[in-house]
Design an enzyme around this catalytic site. Sequence first.
Site, PDB file in Angstrom:
ATOM      1  N   ASN A   9       9.274  47.921  -6.466  1.00 18.53           N
ATOM      2  CA  ASN A   9       8.147  47.567  -7.338  1.00 18.53           C
ATOM      3  C   ASN A   9       7.729  46.134  -7.008  1.00 18.53           C
ATOM      4  OD1 ASN A   9       6.399  46.980  -9.432  1.00 18.53           O
ATOM      5  ND2 ASN A   9       7.971  47.039 -11.041  1.00 18.53           N
ATOM      6  N   LYS A  11       5.229  44.479  -8.034  1.00 16.08           N
ATOM      7  CA  LYS A  11       4.552  43.788  -9.150  1.00 16.08           C
ATOM      8  C   LYS A  11       3.301  43.072  -8.615  1.00 16.08           C
ATOM      9  CE  LYS A  11       8.966  43.630 -11.453  1.00 16.08           C
ATOM     10  NZ  LYS A  11       9.886  42.983 -12.380  1.00 16.08           N
ATOM     11  N   HIS A  95       6.747  50.563 -17.785  1.00 18.28           N
ATOM     12  CA  HIS A  95       7.581  49.426 -17.359  1.00 18.28           C
ATOM     13  C   HIS A  95       7.684  48.425 -18.506  1.00 18.28           C
ATOM     14  CE1 HIS A  95       8.961  45.849 -15.270  1.00 18.28           C
ATOM     15  NE2 HIS A  95       9.411  46.658 -14.327  1.00 18.28           N
ATOM     16  N   GLU A  97       7.518  45.340 -18.600  1.00 21.75           N
ATOM     17  CA  GLU A  97       6.494  44.279 -18.606  1.00 21.75           C
ATOM     18  C   GLU A  97       5.185  44.804 -19.209  1.00 21.75           C
ATOM     19  OE1 GLU A  97       6.936  43.261 -14.461  1.00 21.75           O
ATOM     20  OE2 GLU A  97       8.898  42.406 -14.929  1.00 21.75           O
ATOM     21  N   GLU A 167      16.134  50.487 -17.179  1.00 16.35           N
ATOM     22  CA  GLU A 167      16.040  49.070 -16.845  1.00 16.35           C
ATOM     23  C   GLU A 167      16.300  48.239 -18.096  1.00 16.35           C
ATOM     24  OE1 GLU A 167      13.456  48.495 -13.108  1.00 16.35           O
ATOM     25  OE2 GLU A 167      12.100  48.560 -14.792  1.00 16.35           O
ATOM     26  N   GLY A 173      14.570  40.625 -13.468  1.00 22.89           N
ATOM     27  CA  GLY A 173      14.120  39.343 -12.933  1.00 22.89           C
ATOM     28  C   GLY A 173      14.959  38.164 -13.402  1.00 22.89           C
ATOM     29  N   SER A 213      17.566  43.367 -11.432  1.00 22.23           N
ATOM     30  CA  SER A 213      18.301  42.475 -10.531  1.00 22.23           C
ATOM     31  C   SER A 213      19.209  43.220  -9.551  1.00 22.23           C
ATOM     32  CB  SER A 213      19.091  41.420 -11.334  1.00 22.23           C
ATOM     33  OG  SER A 213      18.194  40.623 -12.094  1.00 22.23           O
TER      34      SER A 213
END
Length: 251
Positions: A9, A11, A95, A97, A167, A173, A213
């Site tokens: 991904n 992003k 996701h 985010e 996730e 991240g 990560s």
Amino acid sequence: MRRKIIAGNWKMNLTASEAQDLTRYIATYVQDRTDPLVIIFPPYPYFSPVNYEINMASVELGAQNVHSEENGAFTGEVSQSMLIALGCTYVIIGHSERRAIFGESDEFINAKLKRVTGGSLTPVLCIGETLEEREQNITNDRIKQQIEDDLDEIEISNGHKIVIAYEPVWAIGTGKNATPRQAEDVHAFIRGLLSDKYGSEIADDISILYGGSVKPDNAVELLSNPNIDGALVGGASLTPDLFIPIIQAAE
Ligand code: PGA
């Protein structure tokens, strides 16, 4: 049999030429290898050049998001048919985010899944708990609620037509990742929920990816667990030196 999948991904990262170079490296490595299945999720404007670089390699093109409607006055959004027209075969939905920064609700995520499921795009549904939820010991409650709400009235007749990505939000991240044990426990819990909802045969065929990560040095241990069928990789998918060893860890 469920498939091993390594997904990158990207992003909102990379220039157009970096995206092409990265794709060329990945495609050259993958060639006609199909185990693990490799999927890359570039930003929309790079679809055509990335597809050109994928050429005949066994690398699938995915989108980072999709809208629940087919067309209309939704400035800035992209529909399923637009993605399919550009060669996408996978799409990330929900996701963390999108949920946290753009306020996407489980209801909206469910509407997107209703639109996509059964068509030619395979959704990669992302779920996961926040740090606060983990510390309160309500990880499983949160996961159960997301599976129930996001997959409400979603029929799945073929386990290969949906992918789940677990996730943990606190691991994305941040350089922190769930221990293989923590991840496997949640993956097994998710498979149990899918089995209750769709039956064990379909649940056994659904690939459940871990994300948060993932790096070359933790990939082998994570992927050696029976319910961890691959990885959704953010930061480490942006350079071939990190991404290709993660693919190798799944071989
Ligand atoms: P990360 O991102 O690998 O950079 O933690 C994973 C993701 O957001 O899918």
